[in-house]
Design a protein around this motif. Sequence first.
Motif, PDB file in Angstrom:
ATOM      1  N   ILE A   8       1.010  -1.072  -0.048  1.00  0.00           N
ATOM      2  CA  ILE A   8       0.190   0.112  -0.100  1.00  0.00           C
ATOM      3  C   ILE A   8       0.953   1.253   0.150  1.00  0.00           C
ATOM      4  O   ILE A   8       1.672   1.524   1.013  1.00  0.00           O
ATOM      5  CB  ILE A   8      -0.980   0.053   1.289  1.00  0.00           C
ATOM      6  CG1 ILE A   8      -1.607  -1.387   1.453  1.00  0.00           C
ATOM      7  CG2 ILE A   8      -2.111   1.161   0.887  1.00  0.00           C
ATOM      8  CD1 ILE A   8      -2.343  -1.894   0.230  1.00  0.00           C
ATOM      9  N   ASN A  51      14.212  18.336  -1.755  1.00  0.00           N
ATOM     10  CA  ASN A  51      15.531  17.512  -2.001  1.00  0.00           C
ATOM     11  C   ASN A  51      15.494  16.577  -0.642  1.00  0.00           C
ATOM     12  O   ASN A  51      14.877  16.809   0.417  1.00  0.00           O
ATOM     13  CB  ASN A  51      16.610  18.425  -1.860  1.00  0.00           C
ATOM     14  CG  ASN A  51      16.748  18.631  -3.354  1.00  0.00           C
ATOM     15  OD1 ASN A  51      16.112  18.711  -4.270  1.00  0.00           O
ATOM     16  ND2 ASN A  51      18.021  19.215  -3.549  1.00  0.00           N
ATOM     17  N   ASP A 319       7.493   5.446   6.852  1.00  0.00           N
ATOM     18  CA  ASP A 319       6.728   6.497   7.710  1.00  0.00           C
ATOM     19  C   ASP A 319       5.421   5.960   8.286  1.00  0.00           C
ATOM     20  O   ASP A 319       5.157   6.529   9.540  1.00  0.00           O
ATOM     21  CB  ASP A 319       6.546   7.712   6.825  1.00  0.00           C
ATOM     22  CG  ASP A 319       7.623   9.047   6.644  1.00  0.00           C
ATOM     23  OD1 ASP A 319       8.615   8.208   6.909  1.00  0.00           O
ATOM     24  OD2 ASP A 319       7.514   9.776   6.581  1.00  0.00           O
TER      25      ASP A 319
HETATM   26  P1  FAD Z   1       5.462   8.404   1.826  1.00  0.00           P
HETATM   27  O1  FAD Z   1       6.460   9.202   0.999  1.00  0.00           O
HETATM   28  O2  FAD Z   1       4.538   9.528   2.757  1.00  0.00           O
HETATM   29  O3  FAD Z   1       4.549   7.580   0.909  1.00  0.00           O
HETATM   30  C1  FAD Z   1       3.447   7.078   1.158  1.00  0.00           C
HETATM   31  C2  FAD Z   1       2.519   6.727  -0.122  1.00  0.00           C
HETATM   32  O4  FAD Z   1       1.221   6.022   0.084  1.00  0.00           O
HETATM   33  C3  FAD Z   1       2.130   8.297  -0.924  1.00  0.00           C
HETATM   34  O5  FAD Z   1       2.383   8.076  -2.125  1.00  0.00           O
HETATM   35  C4  FAD Z   1       0.695   8.121  -0.357  1.00  0.00           C
HETATM   36  O6  FAD Z   1      -0.175   8.864  -1.590  1.00  0.00           O
HETATM   37  C5  FAD Z   1       0.097   6.772  -0.383  1.00  0.00           C
HETATM   38  N1  FAD Z   1      -1.032   6.373   0.291  1.00  0.00           N
HETATM   39  C6  FAD Z   1      -1.469   6.790   1.593  1.00  0.00           C
HETATM   40  N2  FAD Z   1      -2.479   6.575   1.934  1.00  0.00           N
HETATM   41  C7  FAD Z   1      -3.005   5.490   1.071  1.00  0.00           C
HETATM   42  C8  FAD Z   1      -4.160   4.731   0.659  1.00  0.00           C
HETATM   43  N3  FAD Z   1      -5.054   4.775   1.609  1.00  0.00           N
HETATM   44  N4  FAD Z   1      -4.319   3.858  -0.408  1.00  0.00           N
HETATM   45  C9  FAD Z   1      -3.153   3.935  -1.230  1.00  0.00           C
HETATM   46  N5  FAD Z   1      -2.057   4.824  -1.218  1.00  0.00           N
HETATM   47  C10 FAD Z   1      -2.038   5.412  -0.073  1.00  0.00           C
HETATM   48  N6  FAD Z   1      14.350  11.340   4.545  1.00  0.00           N
HETATM   49  C11 FAD Z   1      15.718  11.003   4.247  1.00  0.00           C
HETATM   50  O7  FAD Z   1      15.912  10.036   4.372  1.00  0.00           O
HETATM   51  N7  FAD Z   1      16.825  11.919   3.829  1.00  0.00           N
HETATM   52  C12 FAD Z   1      16.207  13.220   3.773  1.00  0.00           C
HETATM   53  O8  FAD Z   1      17.002  14.318   3.488  1.00  0.00           O
HETATM   54  C13 FAD Z   1      14.939  13.699   4.066  1.00  0.00           C
HETATM   55  N8  FAD Z   1      14.638  15.222   4.086  1.00  0.00           N
HETATM   56  C14 FAD Z   1      13.238  15.422   4.299  1.00  0.00           C
HETATM   57  C15 FAD Z   1      13.038  16.678   4.422  1.00  0.00           C
HETATM   58  C16 FAD Z   1      11.424  17.008   4.513  1.00  0.00           C
HETATM   59  C17 FAD Z   1      11.025  18.409   4.597  1.00  0.00           C
HETATM   60  C18 FAD Z   1      10.558  16.029   4.981  1.00  0.00           C
HETATM   61  C19 FAD Z   1       9.267  16.461   5.119  1.00  0.00           C
HETATM   62  C20 FAD Z   1      11.088  14.758   5.042  1.00  0.00           C
HETATM   63  C21 FAD Z   1      12.206  14.546   4.781  1.00  0.00           C
HETATM   64  N9  FAD Z   1      12.602  12.991   4.832  1.00  0.00           N
HETATM   65  C22 FAD Z   1      13.976  12.811   4.417  1.00  0.00           C
HETATM   66  C23 FAD Z   1      11.677  11.803   5.060  1.00  0.00           C
HETATM   67  C24 FAD Z   1      11.239  11.349   3.842  1.00  0.00           C
HETATM   68  O9  FAD Z   1      10.574  12.213   3.015  1.00  0.00           O
HETATM   69  C25 FAD Z   1      10.241  10.163   4.450  1.00  0.00           C
HETATM   70  O10 FAD Z   1      10.652   9.353   5.197  1.00  0.00           O
HETATM   71  C26 FAD Z   1       9.899   9.378   3.041  1.00  0.00           C
HETATM   72  O11 FAD Z   1       9.365   9.760   2.158  1.00  0.00           O
HETATM   73  C27 FAD Z   1       9.015   8.334   3.725  1.00  0.00           C
HETATM   74  O12 FAD Z   1       8.647   7.451   2.484  1.00  0.00           O
HETATM   75  P2  FAD Z   1       7.230   6.350   2.782  1.00  0.00           P
HETATM   76  O13 FAD Z   1       7.463   5.804   1.370  1.00  0.00           O
HETATM   77  O14 FAD Z   1       7.278   5.709   3.915  1.00  0.00           O
HETATM   78  O15 FAD Z   1       6.049   7.543   2.817  1.00  0.00           O
END
Ligand code: FAD
Length: 463
Positions: A8, A51, A319
């Motif tokens: 997901i 970035n 996350d």
């Molecule tokens: P997400 O990127 O939030 O992806 C979750 C996905 O699930 C999304 O595409 C969403 O649309 C989808 N989704 C949600 N609910 C549903 C649903 N019900 N059904 C289907 N799909 C769904 N990390 C680093 O390692 N280095 C860095 O330099 C860094 N800098 C950052 C700077 C900022 C300002 C921020 C805010 C964060 C930063 N991070 C960094 C953290 C990083 O961005 C996150 O840890 C990472 O993007 C998490 O990825 P993820 O795939 O777990 O979650």
Amino acid sequence: MKGNVAVIGAGLVGAVAGLSLAHEGYNVTIFELRADPRLADTEDKNLRSINLAVSNRGIRTLRMIDPQMAERVLADVLPMKGRMIHDLKGNQAEQLYGLYGDAIYSIDRGVLNENLLHEIELFDEAKNEGSIQTKFEHKLVNMDFGNDNDEHSPVELTFRRKNSNDDVHLKFDMVIGADGAHSITRAFLGKKVRMDYSSQYIDKCYVELYIPPSDDPSNKFSISPNHLHIWPRVDFMLIALPNTDGSFTSTFFGPWKLTESLRTEEQISSFFSDQFPDAVNLIGEKSLVRAFQNNPKGSLLQVTCSPYHFKGKCIIIGDAAHSMVPFYGQGMNCGFEDVRVLTELLKKYKHVSEDAFEAFTETRHKDLLAILSLALANYHEMSAKVTSNLYKLRKATDGFLHKLLGDHWLPLYTMVSFRDDIPYHEALEIEANQHRLVSIFGGVTILSASVAILYGLKRGLKI
Ligand code: FAD
């Protein structure tokens, strides 16, 4: 084929999890509520451009899946070998991250996500046992975990599709929730298991700004492209990470009250000119005011929970399992490391997912708590400590001892960002011991010096 898996979320962690499991022989379908980002219009993409710093833990996972894939995905990175600290007068001072040219790597989040989605398309089912496909505009709205007494009963997922009144119901052997900080998978899991959960909004807001490429034809970068730039001002700060086209993505972090009090052109201009005069010149006063007024103001959320799984049927990663503040640049890197740890456990337990998920919850929790606390503490380091002489002395001591003792003395930043073989909680423990030793040594040195001075005075002055 080892089983049907639903992932997901096609964000950074979901895409990497899907790729890793498909390479392991699973039949993977990734569901994403948004449209394919590669089809989004350019204006929308620019608005969301953030970035990221990729470091060793993240890179190790990509290489584990496929070394050539890692090279393609990370083709557009720029190495940042240290911080560049900008003071109020615009003077710049370099602080290197490591002794041996170690670097973290700047990459546009959108580019990285698109590169990963492209890799999903390149996945060659003829050469691999598994398969992978992506379903965009599919929002998970319900999870039915099946018969509790039958570990083999599938999980039924319900998806709502854009522009369709008919929900889709699909069955899977295993569900990986990588749906971000506000995870709905976590919410369904929480109804099934006794999950400890806590969330905390940090009183910091962030606003993305943009430093354009320089006009100088001989150098498109107006500041060094090989540093992470920081304007530390204690309660608030500005940072900037380089892009390959010569621009920089800059981010302002500050308390909500302060950020929301800056509304008019005059307020924004005078605040930035007082606090970040050189950055105003780089961004351009008019663009800065426009961006500060119009760009979204993001909140920072920290989430902890445990367990991360229900039987062998569902697990959350990235996350969804551990949203952290971005100050250690580890959120995504840690999410990628989740994928490596989970993949290795599945292999170790011969793909009995219940055993692998159980081991993940047991072994990973202390590491996730450790990196969450490190990320929070690093705001203070970036926004204030980097200018303190005591901090610089400790850094110099760490560097000296590391050079002298090699792996027997490792600076904390090195363990977290440049080593991928030291679990986060061990890095925290090693640092605590090193800190204790430095404090004792410092105390003993001061005491000996004081005794020597007193003794000298006594003899010299014949007291
Ligand atoms: P997400 O990127 O939030 O992806 C979750 C996905 O699930 C999304 O595409 C969403 O649309 C989808 N989704 C949600 N609910 C549903 C649903 N019900 N059904 C289907 N799909 C769904 N990390 C680093 O390692 N280095 C860095 O330099 C860094 N800098 C950052 C700077 C900022 C300002 C921020 C805010 C964060 C930063 N991070 C960094 C953290 C990083 O961005 C996150 O840890 C990472 O993007 C998490 O990825 P993820 O795939 O777990 O979650």
